[in-house]
Design an enzyme around this catalytic site. Structure first.
Site, short mmCIF file in Angstrom:
data_model
loop_
_atom_site.label_atom_id
_atom_site.label_comp_id
_atom_site.label_asym_id
_atom_site.label_seq_id
_atom_site.Cartn_x
_atom_site.Cartn_y
_atom_site.Cartn_z
N GLY A 110 -7.10 -17.76 2.81
CA GLY A 110 -7.77 -16.45 2.72
C GLY A 110 -8.58 -16.33 1.45
N TYR A 168 1.52 3.75 3.07
CA TYR A 168 1.66 2.32 2.75
C TYR A 168 3.12 1.88 2.69
CZ TYR A 168 -0.14 -2.18 1.45
OH TYR A 168 -0.46 -3.51 1.48
N VAL A 187 -11.27 -2.37 -3.94
CA VAL A 187 -12.10 -2.32 -2.74
C VAL A 187 -12.27 -3.73 -2.17
CG1 VAL A 187 -14.32 -1.58 -1.80
CG2 VAL A 187 -13.42 -0.51 -3.87
#
Ligand code: NAI
Length: 399
Positions: A48, A236, A275
């Site tokens: 990733g 979360y 972000v």
């Protein structure tokens, strides 16, 4: 062709800007170089590593540990309809700079959850690295996972484990707060999310590499997690994603035990809210991000992705300033979690609405980061200049 940002539903951008992304990768590399080396040469595998925390890890290791890197990611190249995903260009440019700097940089594009890609990676480690790796960074964020043993496709969901909860979020295309809610998860929702975002696949990777005898003495592995405080707890920590992260933590302990015979270690790293393609999609998270950035920038404690990961690698992965919590997780999110910081964030979140959010939070900074991860609004890029699609299409990975 001239590309302007086209934000679609769910915060995706249609055509990321390849030249903007080149400058972002270059800026991250320059930042790491400016900090100097933090450890000796490493051979790193990143799962990733094409965007977000994985890309920052690849850059931090390459330029702070002189690391040769193999990256497994799932990205689309140029087609007739699209110009390639942001992660595709990040891979292209990372390889370009790393090779110029004399580092090995190999990219494997495909489904990291599959046995085939694990096998291809094992072959690449034998071929490129002389058969050993020193570090594995596990940084996947995916909505689906096909179990290689059963062939069943599991889907992760963002739901609550404490009943239905309000989850307003930011519509980045309209620059507005929109109402939303998180539905209550069933047992099946929780199990599915654990299957995708829990630790099972990380464990399969380490086991496959160990079986092939590819782990060097002192091998280290980490997987990224988020914890958060009051403002994000309901969506979360107490959400399906939090349940998956608890599973990841349990896996870390098992892997850590299994690596003792090679003086290796495995741990979960709890990173700061930032972000990324994945985080822009989580309800409430963008609003929290806008409030958090405001407070941390005022305090002088804000870090962007590369700053967070470079510090983590230097101080905590390889340095002697590791912050470990009561359940063994490494905490570079320490500055975000400062109680005084969280108190100020809570105060902003309590009064944030559509009339005031641009003034009382760092919406501008959050939005800038969002544009930047898609290659827009990046310093030094002339966005009125046509890009050479033919040239860009000719660029290939592993060339
Ligand atoms: P991202 O969306 O920027 O990156 C995800 C990566 O996973 C990309 O490289 C993508 O190509 C790869 N990927 C997805 N599915 C794949 C598949 N099937 N096969 C191969 N590669 C695949 O996400 P981000 O935010 O960097 O997330 C990485 C990890 O960091 C996640 O575990 C996330 O929970 C964690 N994290 C993120 C935080 C944030 O604020 N963004 C905060 C703390 C932790």
């Amino acid at each position: 062709m001239i590309i302007k940002p086209q934000i679609m539903r769910g915060g995706l951008v249609k055509n990321p800007h390849p030249i903007g992304l080149k400058n972002v990768v270059s800026k991250y590399i320059d930042y790491t170089k400016s900090k100097g080396q933090f450890t000796g040469k490493k051979r790193a595998l990143i799962i990733g590593g094409s965007s977000g925390y994985g890309l920052a890890s690849r850059i931090a290791l390459a330029y702070g540990a002189n690391a040769d890197t193999i990256n497994v990611s799932f990205e689309n190249g140029v087609t007739d309809k699209r110009l390639g995903s942001a992660g595709w260009w990040n891979n292209i440019w990372f390889e370009h700079f790393a090779k110029q700097d004399g580092l090995i940089a190999t990219d494997i594009i495909g489904d990291a959850f599959s046995d085939e890609i694990k096998q291809q990676t094992i072959e690449a480690i034998k071929r490129e690295f002389g058969g050993k790796i020193d570090v594995l960074i596990y940084s996947l964020a995916s909505p689906k996972r096909k179990d290689p043993k059963t062939g069943i496709v599991h889907s992760s969901v963002l739901k609550s484990t404490t009943g239905e909860v309000a989850a307003p979020t930011l519509d980045l295309a309209k620059e507005r707060i929109v109402d939303g809610k998180m539905l209550e998860a069933t047992k099946d929702d929780i199990d599915e999310t654990i299957k995708v975002m829990g630790g099972e696949d990380w464990q399969l990777w380490v086991e496959a590499l160990q079986e092939a005898d590819l782990l060097a003495e002192g091998f280290k592995s980490t997987a990224y997690s988020y914890d958060g405080a009051k403002a994000t707890d309901l969506i979360y920590k107490k959400g399906t994603i939090g349940a998956a992260k608890r599973h990841l933590e349990k896996t870390a302990h098992e892997l850590n035990d299994a690596l003792k015979n090679i003086q290796g270690e495995a741990f979960v790293t709890v990173a700061k809210a930032l972000v990324t393609k994945a985080s822009a999609f989580i309800p409430l998270f963008p609003l929290y991000g806008c409030a958090l950035f405001k407070v941390m920038k005022e305090e002088g404690t804000h870090e962007n992705t590369i700053e967070q990961i470079e510090r983590f690698m230097r101080d905590m992965m390889y340095g002697d300033k590791r912050i470990v919590d009561e359940v063994g997780r490494v905490r570079p999110d320490n500055l975000e979690m400062n109680p005084a910081t969280q108190q100020k964030v809570d105060a902003i979140m309590e009064i944030m609405d559509n009339d005031n959010f641009k003034g009382i939070s760092d919406f501008a900074g959050f939005y800038q980061d969002f544009l930047e991860i898609n290659g827009f609004n990046v310093e030094g890029v002339d966005y009125d200049k046509s890009i050479d699609v033919e040239y860009l299409s000719s660029l290939a990975l592993n060339a």
